[in-house]
Scaffold this motif. Structure first.
Motif, PDB file in Angstrom:
ATOM      1  N   ILE A 160       0.803  -1.225   0.000  1.00 15.41           N
ATOM      2  CA  ILE A 160       0.000   0.000   0.000  1.00 15.41           C
ATOM      3  C   ILE A 160       0.840   1.281   0.000  1.00 15.41           C
ATOM      4  O   ILE A 160       0.288   2.364  -0.184  1.00 15.41           O
ATOM      5  CB  ILE A 160      -0.961   0.037   1.200  1.00 15.41           C
ATOM      6  N   ARG A 161       2.145   1.168   0.179  1.00 14.96           N
ATOM      7  CA  ARG A 161       2.953   2.370   0.331  1.00 14.96           C
ATOM      8  C   ARG A 161       2.969   3.263  -0.902  1.00 14.96           C
ATOM      9  O   ARG A 161       3.045   4.490  -0.777  1.00 14.96           O
ATOM     10  CB  ARG A 161       4.390   2.003   0.713  1.00 14.96           C
ATOM     11  N   GLN A 162       2.887   2.700  -2.099  1.00 21.12           N
ATOM     12  CA  GLN A 162       2.907   3.548  -3.295  1.00 21.12           C
ATOM     13  C   GLN A 162       1.731   4.510  -3.278  1.00 21.12           C
ATOM     14  O   GLN A 162       1.898   5.716  -3.533  1.00 21.12           O
ATOM     15  CB  GLN A 162       2.872   2.699  -4.563  1.00 21.12           C
ATOM     16  N   VAL A 164      -0.068   5.391  -0.614  1.00 25.56           N
ATOM     17  CA  VAL A 164       0.060   6.263   0.550  1.00 25.56           C
ATOM     18  C   VAL A 164       1.080   7.370   0.289  1.00 25.56           C
ATOM     19  O   VAL A 164       0.815   8.552   0.559  1.00 25.56           O
ATOM     20  CB  VAL A 164       0.466   5.444   1.795  1.00 25.56           C
ATOM     21  N   ASP A 165       2.233   6.998  -0.257  1.00 25.87           N
ATOM     22  CA  ASP A 165       3.276   7.994  -0.505  1.00 25.87           C
ATOM     23  C   ASP A 165       2.809   9.055  -1.495  1.00 25.87           C
ATOM     24  O   ASP A 165       3.140  10.245  -1.354  1.00 25.87           O
ATOM     25  CB  ASP A 165       4.537   7.314  -1.043  1.00 25.87           C
ATOM     26  N   ALA A 166       2.040   8.650  -2.486  1.00 25.83           N
ATOM     27  CA  ALA A 166       1.517   9.621  -3.460  1.00 25.83           C
ATOM     28  C   ALA A 166       0.600  10.632  -2.778  1.00 25.83           C
ATOM     29  O   ALA A 166       0.635  11.829  -3.096  1.00 25.83           O
ATOM     30  CB  ALA A 166       0.782   8.885  -4.574  1.00 25.83           C
ATOM     31  N   GLU A 167      -0.213  10.163  -1.836  1.00 25.65           N
ATOM     32  CA  GLU A 167      -1.108  11.073  -1.109  1.00 25.65           C
ATOM     33  C   GLU A 167      -0.327  12.002  -0.189  1.00 25.65           C
ATOM     34  O   GLU A 167      -0.685  13.176  -0.028  1.00 25.65           O
ATOM     35  CB  GLU A 167      -2.120  10.252  -0.296  1.00 25.65           C
ATOM     36  N   LEU A 168       0.742  11.498   0.418  1.00 29.39           N
ATOM     37  CA  LEU A 168       1.571  12.361   1.259  1.00 29.39           C
ATOM     38  C   LEU A 168       2.149  13.510   0.440  1.00 29.39           C
ATOM     39  O   LEU A 168       2.114  14.673   0.862  1.00 29.39           O
ATOM     40  CB  LEU A 168       2.717  11.551   1.884  1.00 29.39           C
ATOM     41  N   LEU A 169       2.680  13.200  -0.724  1.00 31.41           N
ATOM     42  CA  LEU A 169       3.282  14.228  -1.564  1.00 31.41           C
ATOM     43  C   LEU A 169       2.248  15.234  -2.055  1.00 31.41           C
ATOM     44  O   LEU A 169       2.553  16.422  -2.221  1.00 31.41           O
ATOM     45  CB  LEU A 169       3.989  13.574  -2.753  1.00 31.41           C
ATOM     46  N   ARG A 170       1.037  14.760  -2.265  1.00 30.89           N
ATOM     47  CA  ARG A 170      -0.016  15.629  -2.815  1.00 30.89           C
ATOM     48  C   ARG A 170      -0.682  16.477  -1.744  1.00 30.89           C
ATOM     49  O   ARG A 170      -0.989  17.657  -1.979  1.00 30.89           O
ATOM     50  CB  ARG A 170      -1.069  14.775  -3.516  1.00 30.89           C
ATOM     51  N   ARG A 171      -0.885  15.918  -0.551  1.00 31.24           N
ATOM     52  CA  ARG A 171      -1.730  16.592   0.441  1.00 31.24           C
ATOM     53  C   ARG A 171      -1.019  17.017   1.717  1.00 31.24           C
ATOM     54  O   ARG A 171      -1.534  17.862   2.449  1.00 31.24           O
ATOM     55  CB  ARG A 171      -2.895  15.668   0.820  1.00 31.24           C
ATOM     56  N   TYR A 172       0.147  16.444   2.002  1.00 30.93           N
ATOM     57  CA  TYR A 172       0.802  16.712   3.286  1.00 30.93           C
ATOM     58  C   TYR A 172       2.264  17.106   3.064  1.00 30.93           C
ATOM     59  O   TYR A 172       3.171  16.295   3.230  1.00 30.93           O
ATOM     60  CB  TYR A 172       0.708  15.481   4.194  1.00 30.93           C
ATOM     61  N   PRO A 173       2.522  18.346   2.694  1.00 31.45           N
ATOM     62  CA  PRO A 173       3.882  18.777   2.348  1.00 31.45           C
ATOM     63  C   PRO A 173       4.882  18.641   3.497  1.00 31.45           C
ATOM     64  O   PRO A 173       6.082  18.534   3.263  1.00 31.45           O
ATOM     65  CB  PRO A 173       3.693  20.241   1.931  1.00 31.45           C
ATOM     66  N   ARG A 174       4.395  18.664   4.744  1.00 32.31           N
ATOM     67  CA  ARG A 174       5.310  18.536   5.890  1.00 32.31           C
ATOM     68  C   ARG A 174       5.578  17.087   6.266  1.00 32.31           C
ATOM     69  O   ARG A 174       6.316  16.820   7.213  1.00 32.31           O
ATOM     70  CB  ARG A 174       4.726  19.275   7.100  1.00 32.31           C
ATOM     71  N   TYR A 175       4.949  16.155   5.531  1.00 28.89           N
ATOM     72  CA  TYR A 175       5.026  14.745   5.918  1.00 28.89           C
ATOM     73  C   TYR A 175       5.451  13.926   4.702  1.00 28.89           C
ATOM     74  O   TYR A 175       4.639  13.376   3.984  1.00 28.89           O
ATOM     75  CB  TYR A 175       3.654  14.305   6.425  1.00 28.89           C
ATOM     76  N   SER A 176       6.735  13.844   4.476  1.00 29.63           N
ATOM     77  CA  SER A 176       7.267  13.159   3.303  1.00 29.63           C
ATOM     78  C   SER A 176       7.286  11.653   3.520  1.00 29.63           C
ATOM     79  O   SER A 176       7.219  11.168   4.658  1.00 29.63           O
ATOM     80  CB  SER A 176       8.693  13.639   3.025  1.00 29.63           C
ATOM     81  N   PRO A 177       7.386  10.866   2.446  1.00 29.77           N
ATOM     82  CA  PRO A 177       7.551   9.416   2.603  1.00 29.77           C
ATOM     83  C   PRO A 177       8.755   9.055   3.470  1.00 29.77           C
ATOM     84  O   PRO A 177       8.713   8.090   4.237  1.00 29.77           O
ATOM     85  CB  PRO A 177       7.713   8.929   1.161  1.00 29.77           C
ATOM     86  N   ALA A 178       9.831   9.839   3.367  1.00 29.62           N
ATOM     87  CA  ALA A 178      11.006   9.588   4.209  1.00 29.62           C
ATOM     88  C   ALA A 178      10.686   9.804   5.681  1.00 29.62           C
ATOM     89  O   ALA A 178      11.125   9.038   6.552  1.00 29.62           O
ATOM     90  CB  ALA A 178      12.158  10.494   3.784  1.00 29.62           C
ATOM     91  N   ARG A 179       9.889  10.821   5.964  1.00 27.37           N
ATOM     92  CA  ARG A 179       9.472  11.071   7.352  1.00 27.37           C
ATOM     93  C   ARG A 179       8.585   9.935   7.845  1.00 27.37           C
ATOM     94  O   ARG A 179       8.690   9.500   9.001  1.00 27.37           O
ATOM     95  CB  ARG A 179       8.729  12.407   7.427  1.00 27.37           C
ATOM     96  N   LEU A 180       7.731   9.432   6.978  1.00 26.58           N
ATOM     97  CA  LEU A 180       6.891   8.293   7.362  1.00 26.58           C
ATOM     98  C   LEU A 180       7.759   7.084   7.705  1.00 26.58           C
ATOM     99  O   LEU A 180       7.481   6.372   8.682  1.00 26.58           O
ATOM    100  CB  LEU A 180       5.914   7.958   6.239  1.00 26.58           C
ATOM    101  N   ASP A 181       8.797   6.838   6.928  1.00 25.65           N
ATOM    102  CA  ASP A 181       9.724   5.744   7.233  1.00 25.65           C
ATOM    103  C   ASP A 181      10.311   5.916   8.636  1.00 25.65           C
ATOM    104  O   ASP A 181      10.407   4.952   9.410  1.00 25.65           O
ATOM    105  CB  ASP A 181      10.862   5.695   6.216  1.00 25.65           C
ATOM    106  N   GLU A 182      10.716   7.132   8.960  1.00 26.62           N
ATOM    107  CA  GLU A 182      11.294   7.417  10.274  1.00 26.62           C
ATOM    108  C   GLU A 182      10.279   7.171  11.387  1.00 26.62           C
ATOM    109  O   GLU A 182      10.612   6.587  12.433  1.00 26.62           O
ATOM    110  CB  GLU A 182      11.790   8.860  10.327  1.00 26.62           C
ATOM    111  N   GLU A 183       9.045   7.615  11.165  1.00 21.63           N
ATOM    112  CA  GLU A 183       8.012   7.455  12.193  1.00 21.63           C
ATOM    113  C   GLU A 183       7.654   5.990  12.388  1.00 21.63           C
ATOM    114  O   GLU A 183       7.375   5.553  13.511  1.00 21.63           O
ATOM    115  CB  GLU A 183       6.774   8.273  11.827  1.00 21.63           C
ATOM    116  N   LEU A 184       7.644   5.209  11.329  1.00 18.45           N
ATOM    117  CA  LEU A 184       7.380   3.779  11.451  1.00 18.45           C
ATOM    118  C   LEU A 184       8.477   3.090  12.266  1.00 18.45           C
ATOM    119  O   LEU A 184       8.194   2.242  13.120  1.00 18.45           O
ATOM    120  CB  LEU A 184       7.260   3.132  10.071  1.00 18.45           C
ATOM    121  N   ALA A 185       9.725   3.464  12.003  1.00 12.38           N
ATOM    122  CA  ALA A 185      10.840   2.879  12.754  1.00 12.38           C
ATOM    123  C   ALA A 185      10.739   3.242  14.234  1.00 12.38           C
ATOM    124  O   ALA A 185      10.959   2.396  15.121  1.00 12.38           O
ATOM    125  CB  ALA A 185      12.169   3.356  12.173  1.00 12.38           C
ATOM    126  N   LEU A 186      10.388   4.496  14.528  1.00 12.77           N
ATOM    127  CA  LEU A 186      10.220   4.919  15.911  1.00 12.77           C
ATOM    128  C   LEU A 186       9.080   4.169  16.584  1.00 12.77           C
ATOM    129  O   LEU A 186       9.185   3.762  17.744  1.00 12.77           O
ATOM    130  CB  LEU A 186       9.945   6.431  15.962  1.00 12.77           C
TER     131      LEU A 186
END
Length: 255
Positions: A160-162, A164-186
């Motif tokens: 599902i990440r493809q 999800v990542d597309a929606e992050l780039l389109r709707r959430y400029p402060r929340y990049s796919p890279a940031r999501l990776d970091e938050e998942l690891a945390l």
């Protein structure tokens, strides 16, 4: 089923039959759906388009196949062994909102999104009123939604990440796919989610997953509040949320 029999069906019955045959993944093309339901192709196509518009059916633009949509899975996840997750979680929402004074949210996963199915406001003057019952977000956006994503199997997350990542780039400029990776690891290290200043500035949330009998995440409990109120009470909030999540899970454990 004969064409004559199908012609006497009500509109609701025709719709129900289409949804029923779509539960068989081998029945996914218009011709097959019409044949299995006994409906003519034009009627089947019209109903499928209406169901697609309401989110109960999805059509792949390349393969042209039809599958059950997110609304069907939202209803499925709302029930576990005949027990309503919303009903099972209601007392937990009330206890948490009274104890901490902030907004407590119950979310369920559906496709690549999470849906808010219930919430309870506390008595703190500033409420997290940016999320209403029925609101949808990409999985990973918001504490409860991120808790669901973090608790899913790695192969499911990858699938599902493809989207999800597309929606992050389109709707959430402060929340990049890279940031999501970091938050998942945390989240995996902490055992809970804490997401601050992502969806709404100066607001944050803390969340945990609620698992079904098969140990898959079927819901999430989260608390939304001012960032400063989340940061100062992380351990206390996480422990309380985890305890309530386990209590909810006991609702469908065998006696």
């Amino acid at each position: 089923m004969s064409r004559h029999t199908a012609s006497s069906l009500t509109a609701t019955q025709k719709t129900c039959r289409i949804l029923a045959v779509l539960s068989d993944p081998r029945v996914n093309r218009l011709t097959d759906i019409a044949d299995r339901t006994g409906l003519d192709r034009s009627t089947a196509l019209r109903i499928l388009k209406e169901l697609e518009g309401e989110g109960f059916v999805e059509r792949d633009p390349v393969s042209k196949v039809y599958v059950l949509g997110p609304q069907v899975y939202a209803m499925h996840h709302a029930m576990v062994h005949g027990i309503s997750v919303r009903d099972a979680a209601r007392a937990s929402l009330i206890r948490l909102s009274r104890r901490f004074g902030d907004t407590v949210i119950l979310s369920v996963p559906t496709g690549c999104e999470s849906i808010c199915v219930d919430l309870c406001f506390g008595d703190y003057p500033i409420r997290a009123n940016y999320l209403d019952v029925g609101s949808r977000r990409p999985l990973g956006v918001g504490a409860g939604s991120l808790a669901l994503l973090a608790d899913m199997a790695s192969e499911e997350v990858a699938a599902i990440r493809q989207a999800v990542d597309a929606e992050l780039l389109r709707r959430y400029p402060r929340y990049s796919p890279a940031r999501l990776d970091e938050e998942l690891a945390l989240a995996h290290r902490r055992g809970h989610v804490m997401l601050l200043d992502v969806v709404v500035e100066k607001m944050g949330g803390l969340g945990v997953a609620v698992r079904g009998p098969d140990r898959r995440p079927i819901a999430a409990l989260s608390i939304a509040a001012l960032t400063e109120r989340i940061e100062g009470r992380e351990s206390e909030l996480a422990e309380a949320l985890a305890r309530e999540a386990r209590d909810i899970e006991h609702a469908w454990m065998p006696a």
